[in-house]
Design a protein around this motif. Structure first.
Motif, PDB file in Angstrom:
ATOM      1  N   ALA A 174       0.888  -1.195   0.086  1.00  0.00           N
ATOM      2  CA  ALA A 174      -0.109  -0.024  -0.054  1.00  0.00           C
ATOM      3  C   ALA A 174       0.699   1.314   0.008  1.00  0.00           C
ATOM      4  O   ALA A 174       0.424   2.306  -0.422  1.00  0.00           O
ATOM      5  CB  ALA A 174      -0.914  -0.137   1.335  1.00  0.00           C
ATOM      6  N   HIS A 175       1.925   1.186   0.610  1.00  0.00           N
ATOM      7  CA  HIS A 175       2.822   2.500   0.906  1.00  0.00           C
ATOM      8  C   HIS A 175       3.560   2.655  -0.613  1.00  0.00           C
ATOM      9  O   HIS A 175       3.317   3.736  -0.835  1.00  0.00           O
ATOM     10  CB  HIS A 175       3.844   2.248   1.938  1.00  0.00           C
ATOM     11  N   MET A 176       4.404   1.929  -1.108  1.00  0.00           N
ATOM     12  CA  MET A 176       4.797   2.159  -2.416  1.00  0.00           C
ATOM     13  C   MET A 176       5.141   0.756  -3.300  1.00  0.00           C
ATOM     14  O   MET A 176       5.619   1.182  -4.338  1.00  0.00           O
ATOM     15  CB  MET A 176       6.249   2.792  -2.037  1.00  0.00           C
ATOM     16  N   GLY A 177       5.119  -0.258  -2.726  1.00  0.00           N
ATOM     17  CA  GLY A 177       5.115  -1.620  -3.526  1.00  0.00           C
ATOM     18  C   GLY A 177       4.375  -1.548  -4.916  1.00  0.00           C
ATOM     19  O   GLY A 177       4.742  -2.039  -5.823  1.00  0.00           O
ATOM     20  N   TRP A 178       2.950  -0.960  -4.678  1.00  0.00           N
ATOM     21  CA  TRP A 178       2.151  -1.158  -5.874  1.00  0.00           C
ATOM     22  C   TRP A 178       2.686  -0.322  -7.125  1.00  0.00           C
ATOM     23  O   TRP A 178       2.287  -0.472  -8.265  1.00  0.00           O
ATOM     24  CB  TRP A 178       0.676  -0.748  -5.458  1.00  0.00           C
ATOM     25  N   LEU A 179       3.389   0.954  -6.784  1.00  0.00           N
ATOM     26  CA  LEU A 179       4.052   1.686  -7.949  1.00  0.00           C
ATOM     27  C   LEU A 179       4.992   1.015  -8.771  1.00  0.00           C
ATOM     28  O   LEU A 179       5.181   1.406  -9.695  1.00  0.00           O
ATOM     29  CB  LEU A 179       4.705   2.848  -7.097  1.00  0.00           C
ATOM     30  N   PHE A 180       5.556  -0.200  -8.348  1.00  0.00           N
ATOM     31  CA  PHE A 180       6.285  -0.996  -9.304  1.00  0.00           C
ATOM     32  C   PHE A 180       5.735  -1.815 -10.101  1.00  0.00           C
ATOM     33  O   PHE A 180       6.402  -2.512 -10.957  1.00  0.00           O
ATOM     34  CB  PHE A 180       7.319  -1.939  -8.417  1.00  0.00           C
ATOM     35  N   ASP A 181       4.422  -1.871 -10.016  1.00  0.00           N
ATOM     36  CA  ASP A 181       3.650  -2.783 -10.953  1.00  0.00           C
ATOM     37  C   ASP A 181       3.626  -2.237 -12.325  1.00  0.00           C
ATOM     38  O   ASP A 181       3.345  -1.300 -12.659  1.00  0.00           O
ATOM     39  CB  ASP A 181       2.173  -3.094 -10.536  1.00  0.00           C
ATOM     40  N   ARG A 182       3.930  -2.981 -13.277  1.00  0.00           N
ATOM     41  CA  ARG A 182       3.897  -2.692 -14.767  1.00  0.00           C
ATOM     42  C   ARG A 182       2.514  -2.306 -15.278  1.00  0.00           C
ATOM     43  O   ARG A 182       2.284  -1.829 -16.308  1.00  0.00           O
ATOM     44  CB  ARG A 182       4.634  -3.626 -15.713  1.00  0.00           C
ATOM     45  N   ASP A 183       1.450  -2.781 -14.612  1.00  0.00           N
ATOM     46  CA  ASP A 183       0.155  -2.595 -15.310  1.00  0.00           C
ATOM     47  C   ASP A 183      -0.282  -1.362 -14.839  1.00  0.00           C
ATOM     48  O   ASP A 183      -0.211  -0.886 -13.785  1.00  0.00           O
ATOM     49  CB  ASP A 183      -0.816  -3.736 -14.790  1.00  0.00           C
ATOM     50  N   ARG A 184      -0.888  -0.518 -16.073  1.00  0.00           N
ATOM     51  CA  ARG A 184      -1.616   0.892 -15.677  1.00  0.00           C
ATOM     52  C   ARG A 184      -3.039   0.925 -15.554  1.00  0.00           C
ATOM     53  O   ARG A 184      -3.644   0.012 -16.298  1.00  0.00           O
ATOM     54  CB  ARG A 184      -0.972   1.810 -16.544  1.00  0.00           C
ATOM     55  N   THR A 185      -3.642   1.519 -14.844  1.00  0.00           N
ATOM     56  CA  THR A 185      -5.052   1.552 -14.999  1.00  0.00           C
ATOM     57  C   THR A 185      -5.663   2.079 -15.862  1.00  0.00           C
ATOM     58  O   THR A 185      -5.189   3.037 -16.700  1.00  0.00           O
ATOM     59  CB  THR A 185      -5.613   2.479 -13.433  1.00  0.00           C
ATOM     60  N   ASN A 186      -6.676   1.804 -16.398  1.00  0.00           N
ATOM     61  CA  ASN A 186      -7.229   2.202 -17.797  1.00  0.00           C
ATOM     62  C   ASN A 186      -7.905   3.400 -17.668  1.00  0.00           C
ATOM     63  O   ASN A 186      -9.000   3.721 -17.179  1.00  0.00           O
ATOM     64  CB  ASN A 186      -8.475   1.259 -18.184  1.00  0.00           C
ATOM     65  N   ALA A 187      -7.257   4.508 -18.248  1.00  0.00           N
ATOM     66  CA  ALA A 187      -7.856   5.801 -17.997  1.00  0.00           C
ATOM     67  C   ALA A 187      -9.100   5.942 -18.930  1.00  0.00           C
ATOM     68  O   ALA A 187      -9.898   6.788 -18.387  1.00  0.00           O
ATOM     69  CB  ALA A 187      -6.847   6.796 -18.599  1.00  0.00           C
ATOM     70  N   GLU A 188      -9.200   5.086 -19.827  1.00  0.00           N
ATOM     71  CA  GLU A 188     -10.511   5.195 -20.527  1.00  0.00           C
ATOM     72  C   GLU A 188     -11.839   4.865 -19.685  1.00  0.00           C
ATOM     73  O   GLU A 188     -13.054   5.441 -19.973  1.00  0.00           O
ATOM     74  CB  GLU A 188     -10.452   4.517 -22.111  1.00  0.00           C
TER      75      GLU A 188
END
Length: 314
Positions: free
Chosen positions: A145-159
């Motif tokens: 929750a603090h910062m590990g999730w930021l290393f995930d290569r998948d991006r949230t779908n902005a559309e």
């Protein structure tokens, strides 16, 4: 005559968009780990030399500007529509948010709307409760929750989560300028420090303190709302998740750590609604409203607050 058949409803757009390329992923690692390393080096660096009043003043100024860009701009305006902003203010807040080096305005908003849509459930990009409640799972969840999730290569779908921002030409221009703003947020303090002190040492120390260390402090302030404010604290309002209010973070986070209140009433322009709860971001929105730069501000009413309060029998 037979009635025309209605077309089936469109399938919802996927949660995830494209994956980050190698260059993007390397950039993420650099801009997460370099400020973190600088923050770790800050205490021994300051013990011997290198921290002056110019560095403190510049660091404070850039922390407030970029921090308010996140809390007032990225969060309360663009993510939740807590108020409407005149075009100049809208652009200024988007630029200020970009100076935080926390991601472009579209990516930040898409991630945060996804967080609210799936808060503390599967699909939440940064819930600390996705791995269980045992000691190891909690430690793993905190890191995620603090910062590990930021290393995930998948991006949230902005559309799916930020279609309104994709249609806003002003915000699209600012979004594309994010790499430039990241460079500016590092080099502008150095340039000002050098000019104020008229020395290369002044430029170097301002780059370190008001640039790299300031970015790291702001990163961890924002990330603490994602992690700590879903694990520890008070829950005076009814919400669908485990968001909490954590008062020690209120001042440095500009009011964002009244997180339980925010999750109970996400579109409210004020998060610190109870007596004694400091919310600097709400006060700035109030100033913008008085100046005529912000309109349709969604201030909480006493009736709304009372309705959301946790009663003894709840």
């Amino acid at each position: 005559m037979t009635a025309a058949l209605k077309p089936p409803p469109a399938a919802p757009k996927p949660i995830l968009g494209r994956r980050r390329g190698t260059t993007e992923q390397v950039s993420v690692y650099l801009f997460l780990l370099i400020p973190l390393a600088a923050l770790a080096a800050a205490v021994p660096f300051a013990w011997g030399w290198g921290l002056g009043w110019t560095d403190i003043a510049l660091g404070f100024a850039f922390f407030v500007i970029s921090g308010m860009g996140v809390t007032v701009g990225y969060h309360r305006l663009f993510t939740h529509g807590s108020f409407r902003a005149k075009r100049g203010l809208k652009i200024a807040l988007a630029v200020a948010g970009g100076l935080s080096a926390q991601g472009s305005v579209v990516d930040w908003v898409a991630d945060h709307r996804r967080h609210h849509a799936f808060s503390d459930r599967e699909g939440d990009p940064h819930s600390p409760w996705l791995f269980g409640t045992g000691p190891i799972a909690v430690m793993r969840g905190f890191w995620h929750a603090h910062m590990g999730w930021l290393f995930d290569r998948d991006r949230t779908n902005a559309e799916r989560f930020a279609p309104d921002l994709l249609e806003d030409e002003d915000l699209q221009r600012v979004d594309r300028l994010f790499p430039v703003l990241t460079v500016v947020t590092m080099l502008l303090p150095a340039a000002l420090g050098g000019l104020i002190t008229w020395s290369w040492q002044g430029a170097l120390t301002a780059f370190f303190w008001a640039g790299i260390v300031r970015v790291a402090l702001l990163h961890h302030t924002t990330w603490s709302v994602n992690s700590i404010c879903h694990m520890l604290g008070d829950r005076p309002f009814r919400a669908r998740d485990r968001a909490t209010n954590v008062w020690p973070l209120a001042l440095i986070s500009f009011g964002e750590s009244w997180h339980n209140t925010h999750h109970a009433d996400p579109t409210s322009a004020r998060h610190g609604v109870l007596r004694g709860q400091v919310d600097v971001s709400a006060r700035l929105i109030w100033v913008f409203e008085k100046l005529g730069w912000a309109t349709h501000v969604r201030w909480p009413t006493p009736e709304r607050i009372a309705k959301l309060r946790v009663r003894p029998q709840d």
